[in-house]
Design an enzyme around this catalytic site. Sequence first.
Site, short mmCIF file in Angstrom:
data_model
loop_
_atom_site.label_atom_id
_atom_site.label_comp_id
_atom_site.label_asym_id
_atom_site.label_seq_id
_atom_site.Cartn_x
_atom_site.Cartn_y
_atom_site.Cartn_z
N TRP A 109 1.00 -1.13 -0.06
CA TRP A 109 -0.08 -0.33 0.00
C TRP A 109 0.92 0.74 0.41
O TRP A 109 0.64 2.29 -0.87
CB TRP A 109 -1.15 -0.09 1.23
CG TRP A 109 -2.23 -1.09 0.96
CD1 TRP A 109 -2.19 -2.23 1.31
CD2 TRP A 109 -3.01 -0.92 0.07
NE1 TRP A 109 -3.33 -2.88 0.85
CE2 TRP A 109 -4.17 -2.17 -0.39
CE3 TRP A 109 -3.56 -0.59 -1.03
CZ2 TRP A 109 -5.17 -1.57 -0.84
CZ3 TRP A 109 -3.91 -0.43 -2.25
CH2 TRP A 109 -5.63 -1.34 -1.62
N ASP A 179 -1.27 6.86 6.40
CA ASP A 179 -2.46 6.18 5.54
C ASP A 179 -2.80 4.88 7.16
O ASP A 179 -2.47 3.96 7.44
CB ASP A 179 -1.84 5.51 4.80
CG ASP A 179 -2.89 4.14 4.37
OD1 ASP A 179 -3.98 4.26 4.32
OD2 ASP A 179 -2.58 3.49 3.10
N LYS A 203 -12.30 -1.13 6.63
CA LYS A 203 -11.12 -2.75 6.93
C LYS A 203 -11.75 -2.36 8.62
O LYS A 203 -11.83 -3.88 9.44
CB LYS A 203 -10.10 -1.52 7.60
CG LYS A 203 -9.14 -2.37 5.48
CD LYS A 203 -9.19 -3.28 4.83
CE LYS A 203 -9.10 -2.91 3.20
NZ LYS A 203 -8.27 -2.09 3.06
#
Length: 369
Positions: A109, A179, A203
Amino acid sequence: MSTVTANQRVFNFSPGPAVLPLPVLEQVQRDLVSLPGYGMSILEMSHRAQGFLDILAGAKQMLRELLAIPENYHIIFLQGGSRLQFSMVPMNLLRGQSAAADYVITGSWSKMALDEAKREGQVKVTWDGKATNYDRLPTQAEAGLNPDAAFTYLCSNETIQGVQFAEELDTGASPLVIDASSDFLHRPLNFKNIGLVYACAQKNAGPAGVTAVIIRDDLLARSQDSLPGYLNFKNHVKEDSLYNTPPTFAIYLMGLVLRWLKDDVGGLKAMHQRNKDKAKLIYDLIDGSGGYFKGHAQTANRSLMNVTFRLPNEALEKKFCKEGEDRGLDGLKGHRSVGGIRASIYNAMPVAGVEALADFMREFKKNNG
Ligand SMILES: *Cc1c(COP(=O)(O)O)cnc(C)c1O
């Protein structure tokens, strides 16, 4: 159509969209047709109606309380997922800056975020874990950070590799951008260096469709008026997340998750302890398996959210996922870039689910050792 009852639910180990707290789902089900006091469904309500304004204000207030977000930070709710933040963050914070932004590359990511940032300005990779297939994180000294960087970017929990920072890196005067998509609200945050934190909800904080962004007030001065309206953080702050129609249902549901964290769990310190206890059940089993289960992440950087591990061979891994599914342990297949197994044990995964997984792992090893 019959009503699905709680005991028909599997334990869902999917990385996201992921498990939600059962009491939250039950409340949504109860209140879906008519939200008490408002006479209509949240799905039907104008985003300008007082009912939704109350929900929005409540969600913001609860988020501020749970994370102890200082007054000089704004909370906004956006669409476009975390992917859009890969671009929006450098569009707003890097355009027009003379200094480069520092990026710490710890897995899939952060690498994807870096690729987007390169389109917007000067970026510098200060550390990259590729050499060991992203199985560890840098120490503060290894990270090689520049306190004058336009901002310093990291991903607090790499969802695919299962490595997680146990605390924030010290970035000095450089605003830290996190993030936190896959570990948002799993523990308290230290805002000392934080300039911006963002997290898509699906999530660990709600359903798909909404992304929470927390941004320090002084950073808004960097957003240039030449940016497209939706992509300018200033517009969303000014309009209090009502610049356009926000994802009303997703914000409502996230608000219920926040209330669950506060009232049922008892806050983020309690949540953190529960997460540590749950993860320990699986990591201890891996460590005690005589090498039958092999963790991907190095011990010091193991994620409390996504437990990644291998079995002796791929045929056994396939069998493991299949047999797991047969007994109601769903979504255990790892990402193809790491292989093996990934058990996502987010905030809402009950202890009973982790215990069921541990029992299954012990049994599987005994039968296939
Ligand atoms: C899932 C995820 C993303 C991407 O989120 P989208 O909402 O699908 O754009 C980004 N970063 C991390 C750490 C993630 O886990």
